[in-house]
Motif scaffolding. Structure first.
Motif, PDB file in Angstrom:
ATOM      1  N   VAL A  29       0.859  -1.191   0.000  1.00 34.39           N
ATOM      2  CA  VAL A  29       0.000   0.000   0.000  1.00 34.39           C
ATOM      3  C   VAL A  29       0.898   1.245   0.000  1.00 34.39           C
ATOM      4  O   VAL A  29       1.842   1.337   0.789  1.00 34.39           O
ATOM      5  N   ILE A  30       0.625   2.179  -0.897  1.00 31.44           N
ATOM      6  CA  ILE A  30       1.401   3.424  -0.959  1.00 31.44           C
ATOM      7  C   ILE A  30       0.812   4.414   0.057  1.00 31.44           C
ATOM      8  O   ILE A  30      -0.380   4.729   0.007  1.00 31.44           O
ATOM      9  N   VAL A  31       1.665   4.883   0.963  1.00 29.04           N
ATOM     10  CA  VAL A  31       1.218   5.793   2.023  1.00 29.04           C
ATOM     11  C   VAL A  31       2.167   6.996   2.107  1.00 29.04           C
ATOM     12  O   VAL A  31       3.380   6.818   2.227  1.00 29.04           O
ATOM     13  N   ASN A  32       1.624   8.196   2.006  1.00 23.04           N
ATOM     14  CA  ASN A  32       2.435   9.393   2.282  1.00 23.04           C
ATOM     15  C   ASN A  32       1.659  10.411   3.117  1.00 23.04           C
ATOM     16  O   ASN A  32       2.011  11.578   3.163  1.00 23.04           O
ATOM     17  N   ILE A  33       0.586   9.929   3.760  1.00 25.06           N
ATOM     18  CA  ILE A  33      -0.269  10.825   4.554  1.00 25.06           C
ATOM     19  C   ILE A  33       0.516  11.511   5.666  1.00 25.06           C
ATOM     20  O   ILE A  33       0.200  12.633   6.069  1.00 25.06           O
ATOM     21  N   ASP A  34       1.578  10.864   6.172  1.00 26.14           N
ATOM     22  CA  ASP A  34       2.377  11.450   7.242  1.00 26.14           C
ATOM     23  C   ASP A  34       2.977  12.794   6.818  1.00 26.14           C
ATOM     24  O   ASP A  34       3.078  13.717   7.613  1.00 26.14           O
ATOM     25  N   LYS A  35       3.291  12.947   5.524  1.00 24.04           N
ATOM     26  CA  LYS A  35       3.965  14.172   5.052  1.00 24.04           C
ATOM     27  C   LYS A  35       3.016  15.269   4.589  1.00 24.04           C
ATOM     28  O   LYS A  35       3.341  16.440   4.676  1.00 24.04           O
ATOM     29  N   TYR A  36       1.853  14.864   4.048  1.00 28.15           N
ATOM     30  CA  TYR A  36       1.002  15.871   3.393  1.00 28.15           C
ATOM     31  C   TYR A  36      -0.422  15.954   3.930  1.00 28.15           C
ATOM     32  O   TYR A  36      -1.176  16.822   3.491  1.00 28.15           O
ATOM     33  N   GLY A  37      -0.821  15.060   4.844  1.00 30.06           N
ATOM     34  CA  GLY A  37      -2.201  15.045   5.314  1.00 30.06           C
ATOM     35  C   GLY A  37      -3.149  14.718   4.181  1.00 30.06           C
ATOM     36  O   GLY A  37      -2.773  14.082   3.193  1.00 30.06           O
ATOM     37  N   ASN A  38      -4.403  15.166   4.337  1.00 28.65           N
ATOM     38  CA  ASN A  38      -5.426  14.915   3.321  1.00 28.65           C
ATOM     39  C   ASN A  38      -5.449  16.103   2.351  1.00 28.65           C
ATOM     40  O   ASN A  38      -5.871  17.196   2.722  1.00 28.65           O
ATOM     41  N   THR A  39      -5.005  15.872   1.124  1.00 23.60           N
ATOM     42  CA  THR A  39      -5.000  16.944   0.116  1.00 23.60           C
ATOM     43  C   THR A  39      -6.141  16.750  -0.889  1.00 23.60           C
ATOM     44  O   THR A  39      -6.054  17.223  -2.027  1.00 23.60           O
ATOM     45  N   SER A  40      -7.175  16.033  -0.476  1.00 31.13           N
ATOM     46  CA  SER A  40      -8.369  15.817  -1.303  1.00 31.13           C
ATOM     47  C   SER A  40      -7.986  15.286  -2.678  1.00 31.13           C
ATOM     48  O   SER A  40      -7.292  14.280  -2.784  1.00 31.13           O
ATOM     49  N   THR A  41      -8.415  15.948  -3.734  1.00 37.60           N
ATOM     50  CA  THR A  41      -8.218  15.393  -5.079  1.00 37.60           C
ATOM     51  C   THR A  41      -6.744  15.309  -5.486  1.00 37.60           C
ATOM     52  O   THR A  41      -6.393  14.592  -6.421  1.00 37.60           O
ATOM     53  N   ALA A  42      -5.873  16.007  -4.768  1.00 36.33           N
ATOM     54  CA  ALA A  42      -4.434  15.931  -5.091  1.00 36.33           C
ATOM     55  C   ALA A  42      -3.782  14.715  -4.451  1.00 36.33           C
ATOM     56  O   ALA A  42      -2.649  14.360  -4.792  1.00 36.33           O
ATOM     57  N   SER A  43      -4.471  14.040  -3.541  1.00 35.84           N
ATOM     58  CA  SER A  43      -3.783  13.031  -2.728  1.00 35.84           C
ATOM     59  C   SER A  43      -3.385  11.789  -3.516  1.00 35.84           C
ATOM     60  O   SER A  43      -2.282  11.271  -3.337  1.00 35.84           O
ATOM     61  N   ILE A  44      -4.256  11.298  -4.397  1.00 38.48           N
ATOM     62  CA  ILE A  44      -3.889  10.098  -5.175  1.00 38.48           C
ATOM     63  C   ILE A  44      -2.745  10.401  -6.146  1.00 38.48           C
ATOM     64  O   ILE A  44      -1.756   9.650  -6.177  1.00 38.48           O
ATOM     65  N   PRO A  45      -2.812  11.485  -6.939  1.00 37.42           N
ATOM     66  CA  PRO A  45      -1.653  11.742  -7.809  1.00 37.42           C
ATOM     67  C   PRO A  45      -0.369  12.015  -7.027  1.00 37.42           C
ATOM     68  O   PRO A  45       0.716  11.607  -7.471  1.00 37.42           O
ATOM     69  N   LEU A  46      -0.453  12.681  -5.868  1.00 39.13           N
ATOM     70  CA  LEU A  46       0.774  12.911  -5.085  1.00 39.13           C
ATOM     71  C   LEU A  46       1.376  11.579  -4.633  1.00 39.13           C
ATOM     72  O   LEU A  46       2.591  11.366  -4.726  1.00 39.13           O
ATOM     73  N   ALA A  47       0.524  10.675  -4.153  1.00 41.12           N
ATOM     74  CA  ALA A  47       1.027   9.369  -3.684  1.00 41.12           C
ATOM     75  C   ALA A  47       1.556   8.547  -4.860  1.00 41.12           C
ATOM     76  O   ALA A  47       2.642   7.956  -4.793  1.00 41.12           O
ATOM     77  N   LEU A  48       0.796   8.539  -5.949  1.00 38.10           N
ATOM     78  CA  LEU A  48       1.166   7.732  -7.119  1.00 38.10           C
ATOM     79  C   LEU A  48       2.477   8.215  -7.737  1.00 38.10           C
ATOM     80  O   LEU A  48       3.412   7.420  -7.958  1.00 38.10           O
ATOM     81  N   PHE A  49       2.587   9.511  -7.993  1.00 35.26           N
ATOM     82  CA  PHE A  49       3.751   9.995  -8.741  1.00 35.26           C
ATOM     83  C   PHE A  49       5.006  10.048  -7.865  1.00 35.26           C
ATOM     84  O   PHE A  49       6.119   9.869  -8.360  1.00 35.26           O
ATOM     85  N   GLU A  50       4.847  10.270  -6.559  1.00 38.76           N
ATOM     86  CA  GLU A  50       6.022  10.163  -5.676  1.00 38.76           C
ATOM     87  C   GLU A  50       6.553   8.737  -5.693  1.00 38.76           C
ATOM     88  O   GLU A  50       7.767   8.521  -5.701  1.00 38.76           O
ATOM     89  N   ALA A  51       5.627   7.767  -5.670  1.00 33.70           N
ATOM     90  CA  ALA A  51       6.057   6.358  -5.658  1.00 33.70           C
ATOM     91  C   ALA A  51       6.697   5.962  -6.990  1.00 33.70           C
ATOM     92  O   ALA A  51       7.627   5.155  -7.025  1.00 33.70           O
ATOM     93  N   VAL A  52       6.232   6.549  -8.074  1.00 31.23           N
ATOM     94  CA  VAL A  52       6.867   6.288  -9.386  1.00 31.23           C
ATOM     95  C   VAL A  52       8.267   6.903  -9.384  1.00 31.23           C
ATOM     96  O   VAL A  52       9.254   6.264  -9.774  1.00 31.23           O
ATOM     97  N   GLU A  53       8.365   8.142  -8.920  1.00 31.31           N
ATOM     98  CA  GLU A  53       9.652   8.840  -8.967  1.00 31.31           C
ATOM     99  C   GLU A  53      10.681   8.222  -8.021  1.00 31.31           C
ATOM    100  O   GLU A  53      11.877   8.240  -8.300  1.00 31.31           O
ATOM    101  N   SER A  54      10.234   7.635  -6.921  1.00 32.14           N
ATOM    102  CA  SER A  54      11.172   7.001  -5.983  1.00 32.14           C
ATOM    103  C   SER A  54      11.565   5.598  -6.445  1.00 32.14           C
ATOM    104  O   SER A  54      12.425   4.960  -5.841  1.00 32.14           O
ATOM    105  N   GLY A  55      10.911   5.109  -7.490  1.00 30.84           N
ATOM    106  CA  GLY A  55      11.242   3.769  -7.997  1.00 30.84           C
ATOM    107  C   GLY A  55      10.454   2.655  -7.329  1.00 30.84           C
ATOM    108  O   GLY A  55      10.614   1.478  -7.651  1.00 30.84           O
ATOM    109  N   GLN A  56       9.563   3.031  -6.385  1.00 29.29           N
ATOM    110  CA  GLN A  56       8.747   2.026  -5.696  1.00 29.29           C
ATOM    111  C   GLN A  56       7.795   1.363  -6.707  1.00 29.29           C
ATOM    112  O   GLN A  56       7.716   0.132  -6.764  1.00 29.29           O
TER     113      GLN A  56
END
Ligand code: UT7
Length: 334
Positions: free
Chosen positions: A280-307
């Protein structure tokens, strides 16, 4: 419940992406200093440690523009190649005109644009709509999820002020190899729960007046426990519907990318869907709930980190005010 064709000759996939976050970090200690709350309560009950806050010179459109600029560049395109812009947001730049007008102007787009409000499910909704329009002859659809929730949250309300943050994520959707991209989806809304998460005033039902301002009716009002219960159910049922639409099971999914609203919602939903937290991709600790931005933030950070890697199957799922929900199965590849 509709799924994309099983044997298409091409399929909508994310060709480029980008994210934007304000520099200003608000920690739990900052909140503890001015609210009746503690770092311990916030971490234990929500999983959030920090969130970002837009500066006075930033707005939903400026964050959207920054994320979109990166997405167009990462797709190897120029603004002239974009055929449509969809901005998913619940915190528009202003009521009229739509946020897309400002974002399109800043990006130098010549194409049409519109806003889509499906709250925290907005990015998935907009991605499904944008992908479908690729089958009408459009080549590249730019989808942005952007929010400045700090502007609509009552900063004196400990029940909501600790949860929300600002940010944006953007994707360019284009047709490509049918083995990759949007495999299936599920969208829904239960309007009977419209009042459990709302801003009462400022629309046609209750226009802005001295009275609505005095009553503090222009900020988010949320029945947290009720949203929690419905969120867990909606994410679980929608994710299972999306898997069924693709004729597959959770065992074939590499990563679950949920809306980042509360770590306890994420854990309970993952458990119901039957996927371990290691996937499960989780980054809520860093950004809280960013509503509609939350899925792309989690998805693209995980892509960029190589996860998340080329060929991985991703199950994304969100829910929000409405109550709306949306999930999609995506095979990552571009
Ligand atoms: O994107 C969709 C939008 N929203 C959500 O997904 C939110 C879904 N709901 C939630 O995440 C949770 O319901 C919350 C995090 C909002 C609240 O957590 P909870 O475990 O449901 O707490 P609660 O509302 O049952 O409140 C428990 C206690 C109450 O005190 P009493 O009545 O037991 O004395 C609250 O007043 O915790 C209190 N409380 C707090 N205490 C310290 C509520 N907020 C805070 C706080 N700090 N920030």
């Amino acid at each position: 419940m509709i799924s994309t064709p099983n044997n298409p000759i091409s399929r909508a996939r994310i060709r480029g992406w980008g994210i934007a976050l304000p520099d200003d970090v608000i920690t739990n200690a900052d909140l503890q200093a001015r609210l009746d709350t503690t770092d311990e309560w916030i971490v234990e009950r929500t999983g959030i440690r920090e969130r970002r806050k837009a500066s006075a010179s930033e707005s939903t459109a400026s964050l959207a523009t920054e994320a979109a600029t990166k997405a167009i560049k990462s797709a190897g395109l120029s603004p002239a190649d974009i055929d449509l812009l969809i901005v998913a947001t619940a915190t528009p730049e202003q009521l009229i005109p739509h946020t897309g007008a400002h974002v399109g102007e800043s990006l130098g787009l010549a194409c049409g644009s519109f806003d889509l409000n499906a709250a925290c499910a907005g990015f998935v909704y907009a991605s499904v709509v944008g992908s479908a329009l690729l089958n009408t002859g459009m080549s590249n659809v730019l989808v942005v999820g952007a929010e400045t929730l700090s502007r609509i949250v009552d900063q004196h309300d400990r029940g909501t002020a600790v949860l929300f943050g600002d940010g944006a994520g953007a994707a360019v959707w284009s047709l490509g190899d049918p083995d990759y991209g949007l495999l299936s989806f599920d969208l829904g809304c239960d309007g009977s729960a419209a009042d459990i998460l709302q801003i009462p005033a400022g629309g046609s039902r209750l226009p802005t007046s001295a009275e609505t301002v005095a009553n503090n009716d222009h900020v988010v009002k949320m029945q947290g426990q009720e949203v929690f219960k419905r969120a867990v159910r909606a994410i679980g049922e929608s994710a299972i519907a999306t898997l069924a639409n693709a004729n597959t099971t959770i065992d074939a999914v590499d990563w679950f990318v949920p809306h980042q609203a509360n770590i306890r919602i994420i854990e309970t939903a993952a458990n119901r869907i039957g996927i371990p937290m290691e996937r499960v991709i989780v980054n809520i600790d860093k950004y809280g709930n960013t509503s509609t931005a939350s899925i792309p933030l989690a998805l693209f950070e995980a892509v960029e980190s190589g996860q998340i890697k080329h060929g991985d199957s991703l199950l994304v799922a969100g829910f929000g005010a409405g109550m709306t929900w949306a999930s999609a199965l995506i095979r990552w590849g571009n």
